[in-house]
Design a protein around this motif. Structure first.
Motif, PDB file in Angstrom:
ATOM      1  N   GLY A  82       0.817  -1.209   0.000  1.00 37.01           N
ATOM      2  CA  GLY A  82       0.000   0.000   0.000  1.00 37.01           C
ATOM      3  C   GLY A  82       0.852   1.260   0.000  1.00 37.01           C
ATOM      4  N   PHE A  83       1.898   1.263   0.821  1.00 37.75           N
ATOM      5  CA  PHE A  83       2.792   2.421   0.942  1.00 37.75           C
ATOM      6  C   PHE A  83       3.468   2.742  -0.386  1.00 37.75           C
ATOM      7  CE2 PHE A  83       7.165   3.888   1.852  1.00 37.75           C
ATOM      8  CZ  PHE A  83       6.880   5.109   2.443  1.00 37.75           C
ATOM      9  N   ILE A  84       4.094   1.715  -1.003  1.00 39.95           N
ATOM     10  CA  ILE A  84       4.818   1.924  -2.254  1.00 39.95           C
ATOM     11  C   ILE A  84       3.862   2.374  -3.368  1.00 39.95           C
ATOM     12  CG2 ILE A  84       6.109   0.760  -4.094  1.00 39.95           C
ATOM     13  CD1 ILE A  84       7.850   1.236  -1.752  1.00 39.95           C
ATOM     14  N   THR A  85       2.694   1.757  -3.435  1.00 42.06           N
ATOM     15  CA  THR A  85       1.714   2.134  -4.450  1.00 42.06           C
ATOM     16  C   THR A  85       1.325   3.611  -4.292  1.00 42.06           C
ATOM     17  OG1 THR A  85       0.842  -0.120  -4.348  1.00 42.06           O
ATOM     18  CG2 THR A  85      -0.511   1.520  -5.479  1.00 42.06           C
ATOM     19  N   ALA A  86       1.178   4.037  -3.037  1.00 43.90           N
ATOM     20  CA  ALA A  86       0.706   5.395  -2.770  1.00 43.90           C
ATOM     21  C   ALA A  86       1.773   6.451  -3.017  1.00 43.90           C
ATOM     22  CB  ALA A  86       0.200   5.495  -1.333  1.00 43.90           C
ATOM     23  N   ILE A  87       3.035   6.159  -2.660  1.00 41.81           N
ATOM     24  CA  ILE A  87       4.042   7.226  -2.725  1.00 41.81           C
ATOM     25  C   ILE A  87       4.995   7.074  -3.914  1.00 41.81           C
ATOM     26  CG2 ILE A  87       3.969   7.634  -0.231  1.00 41.81           C
ATOM     27  CD1 ILE A  87       7.073   6.089  -1.510  1.00 41.81           C
ATOM     28  N   GLY A  88       4.951   5.914  -4.613  1.00 39.11           N
ATOM     29  CA  GLY A  88       5.926   5.636  -5.669  1.00 39.11           C
ATOM     30  C   GLY A  88       5.996   6.694  -6.751  1.00 39.11           C
ATOM     31  N   GLY A  89       4.849   7.031  -7.326  1.00 34.55           N
ATOM     32  CA  GLY A  89       4.837   7.944  -8.462  1.00 34.55           C
ATOM     33  C   GLY A  89       5.301   9.350  -8.108  1.00 34.55           C
ATOM     34  N   GLY A  90       4.759   9.899  -7.037  1.00 32.37           N
ATOM     35  CA  GLY A  90       5.133  11.254  -6.622  1.00 32.37           C
ATOM     36  C   GLY A  90       6.596  11.345  -6.220  1.00 32.37           C
ATOM     37  N   THR A  91       7.098  10.270  -5.573  1.00 29.00           N
ATOM     38  CA  THR A  91       8.494  10.272  -5.146  1.00 29.00           C
ATOM     39  C   THR A  91       9.422  10.246  -6.360  1.00 29.00           C
ATOM     40  OG1 THR A  91       7.880   9.123  -3.110  1.00 29.00           O
ATOM     41  CG2 THR A  91      10.197   9.039  -3.742  1.00 29.00           C
ATOM     42  N   LEU A  92       9.116   9.399  -7.345  1.00 30.72           N
ATOM     43  CA  LEU A  92       9.915   9.357  -8.568  1.00 30.72           C
ATOM     44  C   LEU A  92       9.924  10.730  -9.261  1.00 30.72           C
ATOM     45  CD1 LEU A  92      11.502   7.558 -10.632  1.00 30.72           C
ATOM     46  CD2 LEU A  92       9.358   7.312 -11.857  1.00 30.72           C
ATOM     47  N   ARG A  93       8.737  11.363  -9.349  1.00 33.55           N
ATOM     48  CA  ARG A  93       8.636  12.681  -9.970  1.00 33.55           C
ATOM     49  C   ARG A  93       9.496  13.707  -9.229  1.00 33.55           C
ATOM     50  NH1 ARG A  93       3.244  14.837  -8.495  1.00 33.55           N
ATOM     51  NH2 ARG A  93       4.438  15.220  -6.607  1.00 33.55           N
ATOM     52  N   ASP A  94       9.371  13.747  -7.898  1.00 30.38           N
ATOM     53  CA  ASP A  94      10.076  14.774  -7.139  1.00 30.38           C
ATOM     54  C   ASP A  94      11.577  14.541  -7.113  1.00 30.38           C
ATOM     55  OD1 ASP A  94       7.666  15.957  -6.783  1.00 30.38           O
ATOM     56  OD2 ASP A  94       7.451  15.464  -4.659  1.00 30.38           O
ATOM     57  N   VAL A  95      12.004  13.266  -7.068  1.00 31.44           N
ATOM     58  CA  VAL A  95      13.434  12.968  -7.101  1.00 31.44           C
ATOM     59  C   VAL A  95      14.006  13.359  -8.467  1.00 31.44           C
ATOM     60  CG1 VAL A  95      15.092  11.058  -7.182  1.00 31.44           C
ATOM     61  CG2 VAL A  95      13.473  11.215  -5.292  1.00 31.44           C
ATOM     62  N   THR A  96      13.266  13.100  -9.546  1.00 35.51           N
ATOM     63  CA  THR A  96      13.732  13.471 -10.878  1.00 35.51           C
ATOM     64  C   THR A  96      13.785  14.994 -11.025  1.00 35.51           C
ATOM     65  OG1 THR A  96      12.683  11.481 -11.741  1.00 35.51           O
ATOM     66  CG2 THR A  96      13.367  13.120 -13.358  1.00 35.51           C
ATOM     67  N   LEU A  97      12.796  15.677 -10.441  1.00 30.49           N
ATOM     68  CA  LEU A  97      12.786  17.142 -10.487  1.00 30.49           C
ATOM     69  C   LEU A  97      13.839  17.749  -9.547  1.00 30.49           C
ATOM     70  CD1 LEU A  97       8.949  17.970 -10.452  1.00 30.49           C
ATOM     71  CD2 LEU A  97      10.529  18.313 -12.361  1.00 30.49           C
ATOM     72  N   GLY A  98      14.278  16.966  -8.541  1.00 33.38           N
ATOM     73  CA  GLY A  98      15.176  17.520  -7.531  1.00 33.38           C
ATOM     74  C   GLY A  98      14.452  18.434  -6.559  1.00 33.38           C
TER      75      GLY A  98
END
Lengths: 204, 204, 204
Positions: B38-54
């Motif tokens: 549940g945790f990974i499904t919920a935060i995966g996409g936003g975390t990838l976006r923000d890490v890529t954006l810095g």
């Protein structure tokens, strides 16, 4: 400027190799599958390097020409797939040249951001091969980073050579050319001669 | 403020979908497995976006309400799993609505940080689907990003529409609503009519 | 300073566990495979934590001693692999101690960067187990984060204990020792007694 065009050209070549690989898998024969594999193959290595370095903005995020180059590569691959089959040898050569350039550009960029030389060599290698590793994972459905060990070892060897020559005070542009050629030569020679890394169990 | 509550609600819905998916696999029938999926499904996409954006700090890292929302979603899924089975249709609808919101919020956030429009569309799509992709990988044990191609294509289409309308000077809030509805409609219509992307081998 | 040496020692131990795991797989019996598995196992967790926190430069990128420790661990594993087989019990103990230290150091570091307590516990757990998760994925060829659930649960429990005791005003160094011992004890006790997390389907 030179570096920029090498980077765009390399992005184009990697995207083509990703699109071709997706092509060989029946399940990926839709536009999204081919585009996405090309995209990840092209930007995977540089993105991993820059995220690890904490360098932002990442090239393809800032500059739209990267995604345009990838889109062009994917479209050309789809349109001229039959013709491209005849050039697989040349494509392999381009891939090898691309790996050579990416490794040394990656080592240089890492050193420029104050990374220690050992980490710079590893990040250079990763920026060169990580896109291909993800492509293989997507296309083969199992993680198989290790089927690329000679690939990776050629990158590590060229990266170490670059760091050593730099330490010895060799001029940067001479060093770049020598080290890039080293990566390419090791890869080609290892394929021609069937080299592999020493297996470790033999005397066990 | 509005955006914040959409984000918390979306996090809750995604966590529920992850927990339900983990539920269907016998091997994940322990508290940690269900929570973690549940945790990974919920935060995966936003975390990838923000890490890529810095962009830091990432929302769930700064604000504890995200993890509280995920924990609540996981607990409710475990307690009311039988009842939830009857609402799978509604849950699917919520998921589709969530994807629509996340895509456009992701495109907007990326543009706000100076990302080029093409990369913004890709990052918006990734922030919407990446959590689900990891969930599927964890639950199915093979990477299968491509089973979600229509999903992804609906996000890309909506994202492109948003960028085009924005360029044409359409008011931001009108544009948001139109583009979100576009993502949702394409997804629903494609499922109803069995649309798929053009296969490329047909004439090969 | 103390923290630095714990970190270097932990890096060494994790690299050794990665190299040993690669060793058990025939396909990885080349130098690159063994080195790379050791490297990823050693730096995976801390790198994920620091990239999520947005903290740069990452330790192994700045300080060459991390890669030197990893290289030494890999070389020693290759040279003394027969002798190491007899110490698997001790190695397991070292691994468990390492997990305890990494969890609490990860929670502390996260809190120092203004992360909310719930996210700090999750990041502490991730920094302790993520390297091992990737190692298992590489060596077993399927993602199996869930076979480590007791591992992860011990880390979460110790992390929560640390956050609670800190909130209650317990002295930092006392709290560190108590929480590290808690992680280690839970892990050892669960293995000895065959504990597992409550399965959730039983009454379904």
């Amino acid at each position: 400027m030179m570096t920029y065009w090498i980077d765009i050209t390399g992005t184009f070549m990697f995207a083509m190799s990703g699109a071709l690989a997706a092509w060989d898998k029946k399940m990926y024969h839709d536009l999204f599958g081919v585009f996405f594999t090309g995209f990840i193959t092209a930007i995977g290595g540089g993105t991993l390097r820059d995220v690890t370095l904490g360098v932002h903005p990442i090239a393809w995020v800032k500059d739209a020409y990267y995604i345009l180059a990838i889109s062009a590569a994917v479209l050309l691959t789809i349109l001229f797939r039959k013709q491209l089959q005849q050039f697989r040898r040349s494509l392999f050569l381009f891939d090898t040249i691309g790996i050579g350039f990416y490794t040394i550009l990656g080592v240089e960029k890492s050193l420029r951001f104050g990374v220690n030389p050992l980490a710079a060599v590893i990040l250079g290698m990763m920026s060169a091969i990580f896109g291909g590793v993800i492509r293989d994972m997507m296309v083969n459905e199992i993680p198989l980073i290790f089927s690329r060990q000679i690939y990776a070892t050629a990158c590590l060897a060229g990266g170490i050579l670059f760091v050593v020559l730099r330490h010895l005070g060799i001029a940067e542009n001479v060093n770049e050319i020598v080290s890039i050629i080293a990566v390419i030569s090791i890869r080609l020679a290892s394929l021609k001669n069937g080299w592999s890394l020493p297996l470790l169990r033999r005397n066990n």
